[in-house]
Design an enzyme around this catalytic site. Structure first.
Site, PDB file in Angstrom:
ATOM      1  N   VAL A 280      46.950  40.695  24.744  1.00  0.00           N
ATOM      2  CA  VAL A 280      45.510  40.909  24.908  1.00  0.00           C
ATOM      3  C   VAL A 280      44.931  39.850  25.843  1.00  0.00           C
ATOM      4  O   VAL A 280      44.100  40.138  26.713  1.00  0.00           O
ATOM      5  CB  VAL A 280      44.794  40.881  23.538  1.00  0.00           C
ATOM      6  CG1 VAL A 280      43.283  40.899  23.737  1.00  0.00           C
ATOM      7  CG2 VAL A 280      45.219  42.071  22.697  1.00  0.00           C
ATOM      8  N   ALA A 281      45.405  38.601  25.698  1.00  0.00           N
ATOM      9  CA  ALA A 281      44.909  37.499  26.524  1.00  0.00           C
ATOM     10  C   ALA A 281      45.314  37.668  27.978  1.00  0.00           C
ATOM     11  O   ALA A 281      44.548  37.360  28.901  1.00  0.00           O
ATOM     12  CB  ALA A 281      45.433  36.166  25.987  1.00  0.00           C
ATOM     13  N   ILE A 283      45.993  40.442  29.696  1.00  0.00           N
ATOM     14  CA  ILE A 283      45.510  41.638  30.398  1.00  0.00           C
ATOM     15  C   ILE A 283      43.985  41.624  30.483  1.00  0.00           C
ATOM     16  O   ILE A 283      43.311  41.558  29.454  1.00  0.00           O
ATOM     17  CB  ILE A 283      45.990  42.922  29.683  1.00  0.00           C
ATOM     18  CG1 ILE A 283      47.519  42.987  29.745  1.00  0.00           C
ATOM     19  CG2 ILE A 283      45.370  44.158  30.321  1.00  0.00           C
ATOM     20  CD1 ILE A 283      48.124  44.079  28.938  1.00  0.00           C
ATOM     21  N   GLU A 285      41.194  43.366  30.225  1.00  0.00           N
ATOM     22  CA  GLU A 285      40.823  44.709  29.766  1.00  0.00           C
ATOM     23  C   GLU A 285      39.600  45.272  30.477  1.00  0.00           C
ATOM     24  O   GLU A 285      39.504  46.477  30.734  1.00  0.00           O
ATOM     25  CB  GLU A 285      40.542  44.703  28.249  1.00  0.00           C
ATOM     26  CG  GLU A 285      41.718  44.347  27.380  1.00  0.00           C
ATOM     27  CD  GLU A 285      41.821  42.838  27.135  1.00  0.00           C
ATOM     28  OE1 GLU A 285      41.103  42.085  27.826  1.00  0.00           O
ATOM     29  OE2 GLU A 285      42.611  42.422  26.283  1.00  0.00           O
ATOM     30  N   ASP A 327      35.917  61.075  66.478  1.00  0.00           N
ATOM     31  CA  ASP A 327      35.620  62.209  67.349  1.00  0.00           C
ATOM     32  C   ASP A 327      34.556  61.748  68.348  1.00  0.00           C
ATOM     33  O   ASP A 327      33.792  60.818  68.064  1.00  0.00           O
ATOM     34  CB  ASP A 327      35.103  63.369  66.493  1.00  0.00           C
ATOM     35  CG  ASP A 327      34.917  64.644  67.292  1.00  0.00           C
ATOM     36  OD1 ASP A 327      35.668  64.820  68.263  1.00  0.00           O
ATOM     37  OD2 ASP A 327      34.038  65.438  66.945  1.00  0.00           O
ATOM     38  N   ASP A 694      32.682  37.924  29.364  1.00  0.00           N
ATOM     39  CA  ASP A 694      33.074  38.042  30.772  1.00  0.00           C
ATOM     40  C   ASP A 694      32.470  39.258  31.466  1.00  0.00           C
ATOM     41  O   ASP A 694      32.277  39.251  32.679  1.00  0.00           O
ATOM     42  CB  ASP A 694      34.602  38.143  30.890  1.00  0.00           C
ATOM     43  CG  ASP A 694      35.282  36.802  30.644  1.00  0.00           C
ATOM     44  OD1 ASP A 694      34.559  35.815  30.441  1.00  0.00           O
ATOM     45  OD2 ASP A 694      36.521  36.751  30.649  1.00  0.00           O
TER      46      ASP A 694
END
Length: 855
Positions: A280-281, A283, A285, A327, A694
């Site tokens: 968990v730490a 990644i 999330e 173009d 965060d």
């Protein structure tokens, strides 16, 4: 079929001028199928949703959620962590799924080009038939206003002009013929062919159907659009890089922790909890959601600047582009023929000819019709002449329309009490009909002077028209008599016209080059015209940098990878050429953006890293295939979008540093706790930090304005790693600083209070560190004071909100939800002030890291 005479065409298709029988039509329908554009079978919606879970980080999180659920069932009976992780994973999956579904209608726009009924000869009789029943060999009849129902060879035609812009992208109607042509011609030069999606603008024709449905030129484009594009955007590559690196780190740390825990005689359930905490730490999330929000903010900003983003990741990809293939018509130029130069011998009569010998319409002060004709109205307007008033006062009596043989158009008009023949067209053909100039006998010197003027204008890629007239006494009764009167004319002058560049495009090309981006012109127009425009706006310096599309056929794909480096202008190209040019640059490791408006542009637009469609002149197919649509069709708007893309990338990069700094600080803290025999951070604390503390600053970082020199930096390209030495130094150094403050807070508190209070204060310490570092992360290289400490209004509001949340968590019973003890206000203030001092460390590290580590 364009290189065969019509009798050979009949023979090959086993048909005749009488058409097919109904029985033969039914037989051929079984062989060739219906004359419709088919769609690719779509993947099951459930399978498309499941694809959102294939990212390795998501898989790890799901495994962690399962482990925490097992731990909850067997030991803690707490499922908060599991629920939170699953909610985060599913929100990310749903967001990605919705975004992909929005851009899943590429082929639908092609339905627009299927005419419903057609006039066809069967069993020797002309009848109206369902267009879907047309087969090769059918004889069809078309006139002005009709849409071409299938690719066909012209048998007979009369003053036929066809608008092929949906297929070729070129706006000027093409004059068609029934003559047999040479081999190896591109679509634009196949003057005896008409194609599905084209429109008859003038005249009429009889034609034999050659190809139907998926075998037409439009059908071939549809087939290529049905193919899955495997081109990854730079952002996808960077996210994969993050996933790969984090996965490796997670497994290394978990193996280390597993072995260490066994040596310290931890129970199996405790090891599961430790490993889960670390996973968990490690990644971030909330990062996928933050990236999505950053891109959404960019989309909103671009919408205000006349740019509609259909594919979310294309916003960031634009900031990475090395090559912009554009173009010419309507994007670089104004898509409006304009008279640029004049050589006048009789100003008054030339003005009359411009106004009266003209097939353009004037409706509500707007000019409609052939661009060359309407440019003459624009010329008169600049000379303060009301063309509509002139036309009303001087009525047309009869005319002889333009045809490809005489290359002239003529009208008979009453001007005052006199009758005049007014004529315009090709200089050579017109001079053959002229006897006078300025009412004097025309001399060889006059003719040479006129031809020299024509060459001078033509060398600037201007389309040159001559103008002549004469007074007549007897009024012709039909077109043939009008043509017979085309003699002894008085030469009035010549005009040179071109579709000029947009006013802002020269500056935009210069900005491109300063930003390290190479602009490339790809057009169906002639090489002379394309090179002239390209030199005027700064894309090329000399004619050697331009090449014809059919010259590319001489090179293999491998050879083309080197050849494309030599040219910046490609003229008279077909859809295959455009695709090959895009792919050749991609093989060179370049990020390619492709713009276009015609159906023929769609395959290359789909294959490019960023496909850019035109909102005004663009066909539905092109807009469907594009990732981004410019509502003003302007090349300059692309440059604005590039700048926004670069800003977004910088902000995403800052966000990644911010997230990884937090993740590594959490990992370091857990490892120190394990080595010291303490639990410093609970899994729920980590989720609280990642998803609450965060998340708000991360979102606010997405609102950060562009750096001042952002458009003088070189493109970062595909191959440059996100994890440069500088970026690694940023998040590792900040993670070490955070860990030191958190651990010091925990161990000092452990001596003064119990473990629960110490853990809560450690969480408070990390929360403060995250708030402080989010301010520093607004610019990784410059002191935040230079950026403006309070210049990001979203950050100011976001930090006020997050401070309020933290006060409620740490000073009220609400904290119990995540196992946080209530802390006295004085203690909260002390911890906050001590940890805030880290801001000075973060800022002082910037110039050092910038100097020592390469970015």
């Amino acid at each position: 079929m364009y290189s065969k005479n019509i009798n050979d065409v009949y023979k090959e298709l086993n048909t005749s001028e009488k058409g097919l029988t109904i029985n033969e039509v039914n037989k051929r329908l079984n062989i060739y199928d219906k004359n419709i554009i088919k769609e690719k079978k779509k993947e099951n919606i459930f399978l498309r949703f499941l694809k959102q879970f294939k990212d390795i980080m998501i898989i790890i999180l799901l495994v962690v959620a399962l482990l925490l659920y097992i731990y909850g069932v067997l030991y803690s009976h707490e499922y908060t962590d599991t629920i939170v992780i699953l909610v985060v994973v599913f929100i990310n999956a749903i967001t990605g799924f919705i975004q992909e579904e929005k851009a899943n209608s590429v082929i639908d726009g092609l339905k627009k080009y299927e005419a419903s009924t057609s006039k066809v000869k069967r069993n020797g009789k002309i009848d109206i038939a369902d267009t879907s029943t047309l087969v090769p060999g059918d004889i069809i009849f078309l006139e002005a206003g009709d849409m071409v129902p299938a690719d066909s060879r012209i048998i007979t035609c009369e003053n036929l002009k066809v608008d092929e812009s949906p297929l070729t992208g070129e706006s000027i109607p093409v004059i068609k013929t029934n003559e047999t042509l040479n081999n190896n011609l591109i679509i634009q030069d196949q003057k005896n062919m008409i194609f599905l999606s084209s429109n008859i603008t003038n005249g009429k024709c009889m034609a034999v159907v050659i190809n139907t449905g998926m075998n037409t030129e439009i059908g071939k484009i549809a087939s290529s659009l049905n193919k899955i594009s495997n081109i990854e955007t730079p952002l996808q590559i960077k996210i994969k890089e993050i996933s790969k690196n984090l996965t490796i780190i997670v497994f290394i740390i978990m193996i280390f922790i597993f072995i260490l825990a066994l040596f310290n005689h931890y129970s199996f359930l405790e090891i599961i909890m430790l490993c889960s905490s670390l996973a968990v730490a490690a990644i971030p999330e909330g990062l996928p959601a933050v990236i999505t929000i950053s891109l959404s903010i960019g989309i909103s900003n671009l919408a205000k600047k006349k740019t509609i983003v259909k594919q979310m990741q294309a916003v960031e990809t634009l900031g990475s582009v090395d090559i912009i293939c554009s173009d010419k018509t309507g994007t670089i130029t104004q898509n409006k023929m304009t008279v640029k130069e004049e050589v006048i011998y009789d100003k008054e009569m030339l003005n009359y000819i411009c106004a009266l010998c003209n097939e353009g319409l004037i409706i509500n002060n707007e000019y409609k019709g052939d661009p060359t004709e309407t440019s003459l109205y624009g010329y008169l307007y600049k000379n303060n002449i009301d063309a509509l008033k002139v036309r009303k006062e001087n009525k047309r009596i009869i005319d002889a329309p333009f045809d490809s043989e005489r290359k002239l158009s003529t009208t008979i008009n009453k001007i005052g009490d006199k009758t005049y023949l007014l004529c315009k067209g090709s200089i050579d053909n017109l001079l053959n009909k002229c006897t006078y100039i300025n009412n004097n006998k025309i001399t060889n010197k006059d003719i040479n002077d006129i031809k020299d003027s024509e060459k001078k204008l033509a060398s600037k890629a201007l389309r040159v028209l001559g103008f002549a007239y004469k007074e007549i006494n007897d009024i012709p009764q039909n077109s043939t008599e009008v043509i017979n009167e085309e003699n002894n004319l008085n030469f009035a002058g010549l005009l040179g016209m071109i579709d000029p560049p947009r006013d802002t495009v020269i500056k935009s090309v210069e900005m491109c080059k300063n930003a390290g981006i190479r602009p490339i012109m790809i057009t169906g127009d002639s090489l002379d015209t394309a090179s002239a425009i390209a030199k005027e706006i700064g894309i090329i310096d000399n004619d050697n940098e331009g090449i014809l599309g059919n010259a590319l056929d001489n090179y293999t794909d491998e050879e083309l990878e080197q050849i494309v480096k030599n040219y910046s202008v490609y003229a008279r190209v077909n859809p295959e050429h455009k695709e090959r040019i895009v792919k050749a640059w991609q093989k060179n490791g370049k990020v390619v953006a492709m713009t276009g408006d015609g159906v023929n542009d769609a395959p290359a637009i789909k294959d490019a890293h960023v496909g850019v469609g035109m909102g005004i002149t663009g066909t539905d197919v092109t807009k469907s295939a594009a990732d981004i649509v410019l509502m003003d069709d302007s090349f300059s708007t692309i440059i604005i979008a590039v700048e926004e893309g670069r800003r977004i990338y910088n902000n995403i990069r800052n966000n990644i540093v911010y997230s990884l700094s937090s993740n590594f600080a959490e990992i370091f803290t857990i490892i120190i706790g394990l080595l010291s025999g303490n639990t410093i951070l609970l899994p729920i604390y980590i989720l609280f930090i990642d998803l609450v503390t965060d998340s708000v600053p991360s979102i606010c970082l997405a609102f950060e304005k562009s750096e001042k020199n952002i458009m003088s930096q070189k493109p970062r390209g595909l191959n440059k790693s996100l994890f440069t030495p500088f970026i690694k130094s940023c998040f590792i150094s900040s993670a070490i600083v955070e860990t030191l403050f958190v651990c010091l807070t925990y161990f000092i508190s452990l001596k003064l209070y119990n473990n629960e209070i110490a853990m809560s204060l450690a969480l408070l310490s990390m929360v403060v560190q995250e708030i402080i570092y989010s301010i520093s992360c607004r610019n990784l290289k410059e002191l935040v004071f230079k950026q403006g400490l309070f210049s990001n209004k979203a950050m100011n509001i976001g930090l006020a909100i997050i401070l309020l949340i933290e006060l409620l968590v740490f000073m009220t019973p609400l904290g119990k939800i995540i196992s946080v003890e209530s802390i006295k206000p004085s203690l909260v203030l002390i911890v906050f002030l001590i940890n805030s001092s880290s801001f000075i460390i973060y800022e002082l590290l910037k110039p050092l890291l910038k100097k020592v580590f390469k970015d």
